[in-house]
Design an enzyme around this catalytic site. Sequence first.
Site, mmCIF file in Angstrom:
data_model
loop_
_atom_site.group_PDB
_atom_site.id
_atom_site.type_symbol
_atom_site.label_atom_id
_atom_site.label_comp_id
_atom_site.label_asym_id
_atom_site.label_seq_id
_atom_site.Cartn_x
_atom_site.Cartn_y
_atom_site.Cartn_z
ATOM 1 N N LYS A 26 0.857 -1.192 0.000
ATOM 2 C CA LYS A 26 0.000 0.000 0.000
ATOM 3 C C LYS A 26 0.889 1.237 0.000
ATOM 4 O O LYS A 26 1.954 1.233 0.662
ATOM 5 C CB LYS A 26 -0.888 -0.045 1.252
ATOM 6 C CG LYS A 26 -1.937 1.065 1.343
ATOM 7 C CD LYS A 26 -2.816 0.857 2.585
ATOM 8 C CE LYS A 26 -3.929 1.890 2.705
ATOM 9 N NZ LYS A 26 -4.825 1.618 3.838
ATOM 10 N N SER A 38 -9.946 -1.118 6.841
ATOM 11 C CA SER A 38 -9.360 -0.937 5.504
ATOM 12 C C SER A 38 -8.618 -2.121 4.930
ATOM 13 O O SER A 38 -8.184 -2.074 3.776
ATOM 14 C CB SER A 38 -8.434 0.274 5.498
ATOM 15 O OG SER A 38 -9.205 1.432 5.424
ATOM 16 N N SER A 50 -9.772 1.420 2.721
ATOM 17 C CA SER A 50 -8.897 2.254 1.925
ATOM 18 C C SER A 50 -7.804 1.488 1.180
ATOM 19 O O SER A 50 -7.204 2.026 0.250
ATOM 20 C CB SER A 50 -8.235 3.311 2.812
ATOM 21 O OG SER A 50 -7.393 2.689 3.778
#
Length: 503
Positions: A80, A179, A155
């Site tokens: 990420k 997330s 997310s």
Amino acid sequence: MDTLSSMSAARIAAGVASGEFSATQVAEASLAAIEASEGEVRAFLQVSADLALASAKRTDERRAAGEQLGPLAGVPVAFKDNMHLVGTRTTCASRMLENYESVFTATCVQRMLDAGATPMGKTNMDEFAFGSSTESSAFHRTNNPWDTGRVPGGSSGGSAAAVAAGEVTISLGSDTGGSIRQPACFCGVVGMKPTYGAVSRYGVVAFGSSLDQVGPFGRCVQDVALAMNALVAGGRDSLDSTSQDVRPDFLEGLDDSVEGMRVGVIPALMEHEGLTAEVREGLQAARTALEARGVQIVEVELPNMASAIAAYYVIGPSEAFSNLARFDGVRFGYQEPNCATLAEQTALSRAHGFGSEAKRRQMLGAYLLAAGVYDKYYYPAQQVRTLITQDYRNAFERCDAIMLPAAPTCAWRFGEVSDPTQMYASDLFTISNNIAGNGGVSVPVGLGSQTGMPVAAQLQGPAFQDKKLLRVARALELGIEEAKLHRPGTVAPAFAKKGGDLA
Ligand code: GLN
């Protein structure tokens, strides 16, 4: 012919170690898969082809020299984009950090590399991890590999989509309020948020420091267990004072019988408004699958869960407001040119560097922490935190894990959820777990009868019992496979043929 996307991480590492194929071939197959799929998925913000090939070459050289290879040797992994990796930018999907070059490598990333993983790149996310759909990325949206007209969740949407599309085998995400678990659910992969403190947060750009936790995505529970082993190898990270020395072998006993274990369900939650029929059906199937493996289902309650979203949207924004103060155009981040004063420069750098959701969270945090306000909101939120933690403690006296949905609906269509508070409400089932700091994992249990999109069950366990939690997750996966509802290890159908050939 085996394609990269049909192989588990353990299978890839074994193939590299035995010389069946080289780490370089695996990296090239991953780059080919990315090339073939990114036009439709757009999971990545940067593909680090040079880093990947150099790392794979080192793995191959080590093998040639007769050295012992790590448990993730040659396994393609994506990170990420809120995790630092030297040689890449770390943008947090924000204009604020558009050109920020990582000056050090996060511990979680380093540990994956130490285990032999090949770094394929950095994945898209909601800006600074604020959101549930990856739509707040300043750069582009990411499409759900199961239906490119739908969101991948967020997310950590890019990390989930990259695994679901077979571009990489494992990815890392961060979970402050869901997330990892929610995008894993939306993309039909396994996603784990370990207990707070189990994995170092050093080098991960902070959102809510008391809630954030890093964890892996994989296409099966075994891959997630393998990644967990790498993340905790070496024990406590002296660079993160909240990290703990936990280093169980998550693979050991993973397939052991769960006969006689108790899994708690919360009947009142299943009546929650907004929970769709297909999610309810998926949870029923999960319950049947666990029972078929000898698990005893017991009813438990978390009486204060209804207050979790309210508490989270006080604690989270308050911490985010403090954490994001460093992005002022001087210490970090975009700097507005041609300003007459420092005050003007700070104001305009922040006005133009942050997107609207990041501004909304910080304005909320600034308000909540203002004198005369914080005793009205911040204190009660912390009190609710204690109550929720206590609720879990009580519930776990009666069961080994709690099973609940990962999200109230399957992945929605782009544009379907535009009101921020409606988006916030979708975190209902994941947030309380971050508030209490426990571990949670999302396991695919089939496709929804209405949307045809993946449905997941979420399992939550007591703090620092993540190993047992993964065992229950594995039992659920096996039960679901036996019932022919989902086959672990599979990528989204449209991408199954796109993976680069390997062996
Ligand atoms: N969706 C939640 C939020 O918007 C959780 C995000 C996260 O876990 N990073 O805050």
